[in-house]
Design a protein around this motif. Structure first.
Motif, mmCIF file in Angstrom:
data_model
loop_
_atom_site.group_PDB
_atom_site.id
_atom_site.type_symbol
_atom_site.label_atom_id
_atom_site.label_comp_id
_atom_site.label_asym_id
_atom_site.label_seq_id
_atom_site.Cartn_x
_atom_site.Cartn_y
_atom_site.Cartn_z
ATOM 1 N N TYR A 89 0.852 -1.189 0.000
ATOM 2 C CA TYR A 89 0.000 0.000 0.000
ATOM 3 C C TYR A 89 0.886 1.236 0.000
ATOM 4 O O TYR A 89 1.748 1.404 0.864
ATOM 5 C CB TYR A 89 -0.910 0.021 1.226
ATOM 6 C CG TYR A 89 -1.685 1.317 1.370
ATOM 7 C CD1 TYR A 89 -2.763 1.595 0.549
ATOM 8 C CD2 TYR A 89 -1.300 2.271 2.317
ATOM 9 C CE1 TYR A 89 -3.469 2.783 0.666
ATOM 10 C CE2 TYR A 89 -1.998 3.459 2.445
ATOM 11 C CZ TYR A 89 -3.085 3.708 1.618
ATOM 12 O OH TYR A 89 -3.775 4.899 1.734
ATOM 13 N N ASP A 90 0.668 2.098 -0.983
ATOM 14 C CA ASP A 90 1.395 3.358 -1.139
ATOM 15 C C ASP A 90 0.364 4.477 -1.067
ATOM 16 O O ASP A 90 -0.466 4.631 -1.965
ATOM 17 C CB ASP A 90 2.121 3.357 -2.493
ATOM 18 C CG ASP A 90 2.857 4.660 -2.775
ATOM 19 O OD1 ASP A 90 2.669 5.646 -2.030
ATOM 20 O OD2 ASP A 90 3.620 4.712 -3.767
ATOM 21 N N GLU A 91 0.400 5.256 0.004
ATOM 22 C CA GLU A 91 -0.622 6.284 0.219
ATOM 23 C C GLU A 91 -0.651 7.309 -0.913
ATOM 24 O O GLU A 91 -1.726 7.759 -1.336
ATOM 25 C CB GLU A 91 -0.406 6.994 1.553
ATOM 26 C CG GLU A 91 -1.513 7.978 1.895
ATOM 27 C CD GLU A 91 -1.377 8.573 3.281
ATOM 28 O OE1 GLU A 91 -2.242 9.369 3.668
ATOM 29 O OE2 GLU A 91 -0.403 8.222 3.985
ATOM 30 N N GLU A 92 0.517 7.690 -1.421
ATOM 31 C CA GLU A 92 0.557 8.669 -2.508
ATOM 32 C C GLU A 92 -0.108 8.110 -3.764
ATOM 33 O O GLU A 92 -0.876 8.808 -4.442
ATOM 34 C CB GLU A 92 2.010 9.070 -2.801
ATOM 35 C CG GLU A 92 2.661 9.880 -1.684
ATOM 36 C CD GLU A 92 4.068 10.317 -2.057
ATOM 37 O OE1 GLU A 92 4.451 10.204 -3.247
ATOM 38 O OE2 GLU A 92 4.797 10.763 -1.159
ATOM 39 N N ALA A 93 0.165 6.848 -4.082
ATOM 40 C CA ALA A 93 -0.467 6.226 -5.243
ATOM 41 C C ALA A 93 -1.963 6.087 -5.032
ATOM 42 O O ALA A 93 -2.761 6.286 -5.958
ATOM 43 C CB ALA A 93 0.164 4.860 -5.501
ATOM 44 N N ASN A 94 -2.360 5.753 -3.803
ATOM 45 C CA ASN A 94 -3.784 5.618 -3.497
ATOM 46 C C ASN A 94 -4.512 6.949 -3.656
ATOM 47 O O ASN A 94 -5.652 6.996 -4.138
ATOM 48 C CB ASN A 94 -3.950 5.098 -2.075
ATOM 49 C CG ASN A 94 -5.371 4.657 -1.781
ATOM 50 O OD1 ASN A 94 -5.857 3.663 -2.311
ATOM 51 N ND2 ASN A 94 -6.067 5.409 -0.950
ATOM 52 N N THR A 95 -3.858 8.034 -3.288
ATOM 53 C CA THR A 95 -4.444 9.369 -3.460
ATOM 54 C C THR A 95 -4.659 9.673 -4.938
ATOM 55 O O THR A 95 -5.693 10.232 -5.327
ATOM 56 C CB THR A 95 -3.533 10.438 -2.823
ATOM 57 O OG1 THR A 95 -3.409 10.171 -1.409
ATOM 58 C CG2 THR A 95 -4.097 11.834 -3.019
ATOM 59 N N ARG A 96 -3.706 9.292 -5.764
ATOM 60 C CA ARG A 96 -3.856 9.520 -7.211
ATOM 61 C C ARG A 96 -5.005 8.692 -7.783
ATOM 62 O O ARG A 96 -5.758 9.170 -8.644
ATOM 63 C CB ARG A 96 -2.543 9.175 -7.932
ATOM 64 C CG ARG A 96 -1.395 10.131 -7.627
ATOM 65 C CD ARG A 96 -0.252 9.938 -8.608
ATOM 66 N NE ARG A 96 0.327 8.607 -8.519
ATOM 67 C CZ ARG A 96 1.353 8.295 -7.711
ATOM 68 N NH1 ARG A 96 1.889 9.221 -6.933
ATOM 69 N NH2 ARG A 96 1.843 7.066 -7.708
ATOM 70 N N GLU A 97 -5.136 7.456 -7.314
ATOM 71 C CA GLU A 97 -6.228 6.594 -7.792
ATOM 72 C C GLU A 97 -7.583 7.194 -7.418
ATOM 73 O O GLU A 97 -8.531 7.176 -8.216
ATOM 74 C CB GLU A 97 -6.100 5.192 -7.186
ATOM 75 C CG GLU A 97 -4.841 4.451 -7.568
ATOM 76 C CD GLU A 97 -4.883 3.929 -8.997
ATOM 77 O OE1 GLU A 97 -5.938 4.046 -9.650
ATOM 78 O OE2 GLU A 97 -3.858 3.395 -9.455
ATOM 79 N N ASN A 98 -7.687 7.738 -6.218
ATOM 80 C CA ASN A 98 -8.950 8.345 -5.789
ATOM 81 C C ASN A 98 -9.250 9.627 -6.566
ATOM 82 O O ASN A 98 -10.416 9.922 -6.851
ATOM 83 C CB ASN A 98 -8.925 8.622 -4.285
ATOM 84 C CG ASN A 98 -9.320 7.402 -3.478
ATOM 85 O OD1 ASN A 98 -10.497 7.094 -3.327
ATOM 86 N ND2 ASN A 98 -8.327 6.689 -2.955
ATOM 87 N N ALA A 99 -8.214 10.365 -6.918
ATOM 88 C CA ALA A 99 -8.412 11.568 -7.733
ATOM 89 C C ALA A 99 -8.945 11.188 -9.116
ATOM 90 O O ALA A 99 -9.828 11.865 -9.669
ATOM 91 C CB ALA A 99 -7.107 12.345 -7.847
ATOM 92 N N ALA A 100 -8.413 10.088 -9.674
ATOM 93 C CA ALA A 100 -8.895 9.628 -10.979
ATOM 94 C C ALA A 100 -10.350 9.173 -10.892
ATOM 95 O O ALA A 100 -11.154 9.440 -11.795
ATOM 96 C CB ALA A 100 -8.010 8.483 -11.480
ATOM 97 N N LEU A 101 -10.706 8.493 -9.800
ATOM 98 C CA LEU A 101 -12.097 8.068 -9.614
ATOM 99 C C LEU A 101 -13.015 9.270 -9.455
ATOM 100 O O LEU A 101 -14.131 9.280 -9.991
ATOM 101 C CB LEU A 101 -12.196 7.164 -8.385
ATOM 102 C CG LEU A 101 -13.612 6.756 -7.964
ATOM 103 C CD1 LEU A 101 -14.329 6.007 -9.085
ATOM 104 C CD2 LEU A 101 -13.567 5.890 -6.699
ATOM 105 N N GLU A 102 -12.564 10.290 -8.757
ATOM 106 C CA GLU A 102 -13.383 11.485 -8.543
ATOM 107 C C GLU A 102 -13.743 12.149 -9.868
ATOM 108 O O GLU A 102 -14.869 12.655 -10.040
ATOM 109 C CB GLU A 102 -12.632 12.472 -7.637
ATOM 110 C CG GLU A 102 -13.457 13.665 -7.187
ATOM 111 C CD GLU A 102 -14.611 13.295 -6.273
ATOM 112 O OE1 GLU A 102 -15.600 14.063 -6.241
ATOM 113 O OE2 GLU A 102 -14.539 12.245 -5.602
ATOM 114 N N GLU A 103 -12.822 12.151 -10.823
ATOM 115 C CA GLU A 103 -13.102 12.741 -12.131
ATOM 116 C C GLU A 103 -14.174 11.957 -12.892
ATOM 117 O O GLU A 103 -14.939 12.525 -13.669
ATOM 118 C CB GLU A 103 -11.822 12.798 -12.965
ATOM 119 C CG GLU A 103 -10.794 13.811 -12.455
ATOM 120 C CD GLU A 103 -9.589 13.916 -13.379
ATOM 121 O OE1 GLU A 103 -9.643 13.315 -14.486
ATOM 122 O OE2 GLU A 103 -8.617 14.590 -13.013
ATOM 123 N N LEU A 104 -14.221 10.661 -12.657
ATOM 124 C CA LEU A 104 -15.181 9.811 -13.354
ATOM 125 C C LEU A 104 -16.525 9.719 -12.641
ATOM 126 O O LEU A 104 -17.507 9.244 -13.236
ATOM 127 C CB LEU A 104 -14.611 8.383 -13.493
ATOM 128 C CG LEU A 104 -13.379 8.203 -14.370
ATOM 129 C CD1 LEU A 104 -12.858 6.778 -14.216
ATOM 130 C CD2 LEU A 104 -13.717 8.482 -15.827
#
Length: 232
Positions: A89-104
Motif C-alpha cells: 500500500y502506497d498512500e501517494e499512489a492511493n491518493t492519485r487513484e482516488n483523484a482519478a475516480l473522482e473525475e469519473l
C-alpha cells in the motif's frame, strides 16, 4: 536407550510441527511471521521504493499489529506490506487513484436512472502486487446508494449487485476492483455487500450477488427509517 532416543525424536518432531503450524496460522490470520516476515517485508518495500526513486538508506520496518501489516519508513514517506497477499500500500499512489475516480464519478452516476442517488463521494483502497506493480487489488467504497423505484422484494435483493457491477464497468479498464463495501437502500429495506479486496481477481456479478445481505429491521438506522417514510 534406543527407545528413549526414538521418543525424544518424536517429541522434537511434534514440536517442530507445532511451531510450523503456529507460524502458518499467524501468517494466515494476521499476516505476521516472526523474524522472516520482517525480512521479506523490508526486501519487498525497498525494491518498490527503489523504483520510486526514494532514499532507501535509513529504511525502518516494523509490524503494525492494529492494521496487520508491515510498515516501512523511508524518510518522511511510508509504505505498508501485507504478507497474506504479498501486496504493497502506497498512500501517494492511493491518493492519485482516488483523484482519478473522482473525475469519473459524476459521469458514472449520470448513467443511472434518476431514481438512484449516490453518496457525495466514492473511495478506493488500492494496493499493488509486490512482485508485479502493474497488478492492483482495489476495494471500492459506495456507502449510501438509495433507490426510490418501486420493486418487488426479489428485485431489491438483486439490485445492489446489479448497481455495483454497472458502476464498476463504468469505471473502465484502468481500475481493477477486487473488493467492495456497498450500502444500498430502497423501499424494501437496506442491503450490504462486503467483500475484502485481498485477491487480485476482479469481482463478478455472481460473487456480488452471493455476498448481498439484507439488514434485519432492528439494525436499520434512523436516517433510513426517516427516508422510507418520506418516499412511501
Amino acid at each position: 536407550m534406543a527407545k528413549f532416543s526414538k521418543r525424544k525424536g518424536i517429541i522434537i518432531g511434534l514440536g517442530l510441527i507445532v511451531v510450523m503450524v503456529t507460524f502458518a496460522a499467524l501468517n494466515h490470520k494476521i499476516g505476521y511471521c516472526p523474524f522472516l516476515g520482517k525480512i521479506i517485508a523490508k526486501n519487498k518495500l525497498t525494491a518498490y521504493a527503489q523504483i520510486q526513486g526514494w532514499d532507501r538508506d535509513q529504511v525502518q520496518v516494523q509490524y503494525d499489529w492494529y492494521n496487520g501489516s508491515y510498515v516501512g519508513s523511508f524518510g518522511d514517506r511510508q509504505l505498508s506490506y501485507k504478507l497474506q497477499n504479498n501486496a504493497i500500500y502506497d498512500e501517494e499512489a492511493n491518493t492519485r487513484e482516488n483523484a482519478a475516480l473522482e473525475e469519473l464519478y459524476a459521469p458514472i452516476r449520470d448513467q443511472f436512472p434518476n431514481t438512484v442517488t449516490f453518496p457525495e463521494h466514492a473511495f478506493l483502497w488500492s494496493m499493488v502486487n509486490a512482485d508485479d506493480y502493474t497488478s492492483r487489488a482495489q476495494r471500492l467504497y459506495l456507502l449510501g446508494v438509495y433507490n426510490t423505484a418501486a420493486m418487488t422484494a426479489d428485485e431489491s435483493t438483486k439490485m445492489p449487485a446489479a448497481i455495483a457491477m454497472e458502476f464498476i464497468v463504468g469505471m473502465g479498464d484502468n481500475f481493477n476492483i477486487t473488493g467492495i463495501q456497498l450500502i444500498y437502500a430502497d423501499r424494501n429495506g437496506m442491503y450490504d455487500i462486503e467483500i475484502r479486496g485481498d485477491t487480485f481477481q476482479p469481482l463478478e456479478y455472481e460473487q456480488l450477488l452471493a455476498a448481498t445481505k439484507k439488514r434485519p429491521e432492528e439494525r436499520l438506522p434512523e436516517s433510513y427509517r426517516e427516508w422510507r417514510q418520506r418516499v412511501d
